[in-house]
Write a protein that holds these residues in place. Structure first.
Motif, short mmCIF file in Angstrom:
data_model
loop_
_atom_site.label_atom_id
_atom_site.label_comp_id
_atom_site.label_asym_id
_atom_site.label_seq_id
_atom_site.Cartn_x
_atom_site.Cartn_y
_atom_site.Cartn_z
N GLU A 226 36.97 22.15 83.39
CA GLU A 226 36.60 20.86 82.81
C GLU A 226 35.08 20.78 82.62
O GLU A 226 34.58 20.42 81.56
N LYS B 47 40.00 21.11 93.68
CA LYS B 47 39.66 20.86 92.29
C LYS B 47 38.25 20.28 92.18
O LYS B 47 37.46 20.68 91.34
N LEU C 65 40.23 26.32 89.21
CA LEU C 65 39.90 26.62 87.82
C LEU C 65 39.97 25.37 86.95
O LEU C 65 39.17 25.19 86.04
N ALA C 66 40.94 24.51 87.24
CA ALA C 66 41.05 23.29 86.47
C ALA C 66 39.79 22.45 86.62
O ALA C 66 39.25 21.94 85.64
N ALA D 103 44.50 27.82 90.75
CA ALA D 103 44.85 27.01 89.58
C ALA D 103 44.08 25.70 89.60
O ALA D 103 43.48 25.31 88.61
N ASP D 104 44.06 25.06 90.74
CA ASP D 104 43.36 23.78 90.81
C ASP D 104 41.85 23.96 90.75
O ASP D 104 41.15 23.18 90.12
#
Lengths: 344, 344
Positions: free
Chosen positions: B89, B302, B84-85, B81-82
Motif C-alpha cells: 500500500e 500489516k 506485504l499488503a 501476506a499481511d
DNA sequence: GGTTAGACTCAAAGCGCTTTCAAATTGATT
DNA sequence: AATCAATTTGAAAGCGCTTTGAGTCTAACC
C-alpha cells in the motif's frame, strides 16, 4: 560500483557485441572466447542490467500478480502466500522476476492499464475471479498475456486459466456425506459472487438433487472466509432445533471456526457432527498426519501456482499457441471429522 | 502499441524535453503548456516506460522483498501476506513497485548479489532474521539500502529495523499468567534460532525468574510454527502427570493446535487451562469480537509492513539520514482463553 | 534603440544493453 | 596464387527516457 558490459568488454579487449553474444549463447562466437568471457563475467560478478536489457529486447522478464484486498477490512487471503511461493519458484528458475501489486479492488482497472503502458511486465496472473469478471475483457483488450487462477463462468471461455474442479469436488463430498446417511448438510461457503463459491454450491446442490434431498436455505451461508464466519454460521445453525448433522465448508480457516462452534455446543466433531472442508494444503496448517483431522477435498494451491506460472511462461514464449486451460481434480481425503449420521 | 514520449511530443508540436519537464513538474515550463501536455498525456493514456526512466535516472523505483521458504517443507509463513499488503500500500502510494523473490534459503546470498548487480531495486526488506544473520553484513557490504523486519540481536545494531518488543510482550504475558496464580506455564515457541523466538523466551524466563518460579524444560517446546506443532506439544505436555495449567504460545496458528489438544483431552480452555498467544492480527483469523477468543499479545504485522516500507523509502530518499529503528509495543488484550489457575 | 534579464524551448548526449550490417580473418578449394 | 565460403569480430544504431548546455523570444530597463 557494479561493472557494466562496456567495462567488461574493455577488460577483455573485446567489443561489447562479442561479449554480449558470448554471454547470451549466440553461435557466432568461438568456444575459446566464450570461455574467456564467461570466466571474466564470473570473476567480476557481472550481471546484465535488467532495465537496459529490457529496453533493448522489449521484454521485461517479469510477471505481475495483482492482488486486490477485498472489502472494507482489506482482507488478505493467506492462500496467496502459498500460490506465490509455487509460482515464484517457477519464475526464478526461468529467469523471470515477480512483480506484486497489492491494491484496493476499485483501483484494479487503472493498475492493469498502468502495468501495460509502463512496460514493466510481460504477463499477468489474475486471482480470485468473480462470476463475470471485468478484468478478463479488459486484459484482452490491452493485449497483455494473462492467466486466471480460477475461472469466470459467465465470461466466454476464450482465455487461459488453471482451476480446481470445484463443482465436482463438492459434488463428491456431498455424495460422501449422503452415503454416510446425512440429510441435513450445511454449506458454509465464500461470497456467492466469487466464481469458486458458485461452483461449489452447484456441486453441492447437484448431489442433493440427484438423491432427492431438497436443499434448505437455512443451512447455507456465504461470507468472507474467516474463522469468525465459520464459527458464527455454525453456531447459529447448531442452535436450531433441526440442526444439521454435517457441514461442508469452503476452507480450513472456516473449518476451524466451525469446529469451535461444535465443541462449544458440547458436541463432538467426527461423531455427533461431521465436517468436510476444502483444503488448499497451506503449509502452516499441515495435514501431514497419517489420518488427517479433517476429511477434505484437497488440492494444493502451491502446486496450482507452479502450474499457472509454467503455463503463462509458455504462452509468452510461444505466442499464438492454444490458450492453456487446466482443470485440476481435488482428492477426497478421509480424515477424522466424518462419521455416519447419528440415528435421530 | 502504447504511446511513447516521442510520439506524444510530436503530437503536441513540442520537443521531448519540454514534455518530459512538464510531466515531471519542473518549473521551466509555462503553466499553459504544462496544462496542454497533461491533458494530452491523459487523453492518450501515456505512462512513461519504467525501464527507460529507470535507466535514465539510475533509480529503479522498486523495492525488493526476499522471502526464504524455510526447511525441507518449504513453508510459507502466512504473516508475509499481511506484511506485504501493508508495505505494498505504501509503495503504490509513493510510485514504487514491489519485487518479490521467493526462494530456498540457501540461495539467499546469491539473490541479493543479483538484485544489486541487475539494478532492479533501490532497497530491500529482510524478513525473519536469525540470531546472527549473515544477510545483514552482506547487504551492508553491497551498499544496498535495507531494513530488517525484526532484529538480529547478535549483530552490531547499526542497521535499520522495525520490530515488535517481543521480550517485553512475553514478559508481561507471563506476569499476567503468574498473577492469575499459574505456576506451570508452558511455552510453545518458534525455532530457537529465530530472533523473535529467542526474545520471547527471554521475556518469559525473566518474568518467571523475577517471581522466583524455576523454569521447567519439559514444558518448553520450539519448532516450526504450525498447527501440528501446537497440537503435538500441548498433547504431550497435557498427558504428563504434572501438566501445565497455562500455555504461552507464539502464534494464532499454534494456538489453534493447542486448543485442539486441550479439547481432545476433555479439558476446557479458559477454565481448566489458560492460553495466551501472540496475535499478528492476520485478517482471516479476525479477532473482531467484543471479547476475543484468545487472550493475546497483539501487534498488527500489516501495520508493521506499512511502517517498514515508509522507513525504507525515507532512507532511500534521504541518504545519510540516521537509520530508522522502531520498536513497536504489543498490546496485551484479554480474551476468553485465560482464567485463574484451578486450585490443585 | 540597444541591452539584458527572465521565461521558454530544444537538440543532443547518455543510461546499459541488443542487434543489424559490415568487415576482417581463416582455411579450403580451384 | 586467387577465390570463396565459413567463421569470428566490431561499429553503430536504437530501445524510451532524463538532463545538460545552448538557443530563442519577450518584456523591461536605461
Amino acid at each position: 560500483m557494479t561493472m557494466n558490459l562496456k567495462q567488461l568488454a574493455e577488460n577483455l579487449g573485446l567489443s561489447q557485441t562479442t561479449v554480449s553474444r558470448a554471454l547470451n549463447g549466440y553461435p557466432e562466437v568461438s568456444e575459446s572466447t566464450r570461455m574467456r568471457v564467461m570466466q571474466a563475467a564470473e570473476q567480476f560478478n557481472y550481471r546484465p542490467n535488467t532495465k537496459a536489457k529490457g529496453l533493448a529486447t522489449g521484454r521485461a522478464m517479469a510477471i505481475g500478480h495483482v492482488i486486490a484486498t477485498s472489502g472494507q477490512n482489506e482482507l488478505v487471503n493467506p492462500v496467496f502466500a502459498d500460490f506465490l511461493a509455487g509460482a515464484g519458484e517457477t519464475y526464478s528458475r526461468n529467469g523471470y522476476d515477480l512483480f506484486l501489486s497489492i491494491i484496493a479492488d476499485e483501483e484494479e482497472a487503472r493498475v492493469y492499464r498502468d502495468l501495460k503502458a509502463k512496460g514493466t511486465i510481460d504477463g499477468i496472473i489474475i486471482h480470485a475471479p468473480r462470476m463475470n469478471d471485468l478484468r478478463i475483457p479488459l486484459l484482452q483488450q490491452l493485449e497483455m498475456p494473462f492467466l486466471v487462477h480460477g475461472r469466470s463462468s459467465r465470461e466466454a471461455n476464450n482465455y487461459a486459466w488453471v482451476d480446481v474442479n470445484n463443482r465436482q469436488a463438492f459434488e463428491r463430498a456431498t455424495e460422501f456425506l449422503l452415503d454416510l446417511g446425512h440429510r441435513d448438510i450445511a454449506l458454509v461457503n465464500g461470497h456467492e459472487y466469487m466464481d469458486f463459491a458458485q461452483q461449489r454450491r452447484t456441486g453441492y446442490l447437484n448431489a442433493l438433487k440427484s438423491r432427492g434431498v431438497s436443499p434448505n436455505g437455512d443451512i447455507m451461508a456465504s461470507d468472507e472466509m474467516t474463522e469468525a464466519h465459520g464459527y458464527n454460521s455454525a453456531k447459529r445453525m447448531l442452535s436450531d432445533k433441526n440442526r444439521p448433522t454435517a457441514f461442508l465448508v469452503s476452507s480450513m480457516i472456516i473449518a476451524f471456526g466451525v469446529r469451535r462452534a461444535i465443541q462449544e455446543a458440547g458436541l463432538t466433531m467426527g461423531r455427533d457432527i461431521s465436517v468436510v472442508t476444502h483444503d488448499d494444503v497451506l503449509s502452516y496448517f499441515g495435514t501431514k498426519d497419517d489420518v488427517p483431522v479433517f476429511t477434505a477435498t484437497r488440492s494444493s494451491v502451491k502446486e496450482a501456482g507452479r502450474i499457472s506460472a509454467e503455463s503463462l511462461l509458455d504462452m509468452i514464449n510461444t505466442p499464438g499457441m492454444e490458450l492453456p486451460q487446466r482443470l485440476l481434480e481435488a482428492q477426497l481425503v478421509i480424515g477424522r471429522s466424518t462419521a455416519p449420521a447419528p440415528a435421530s
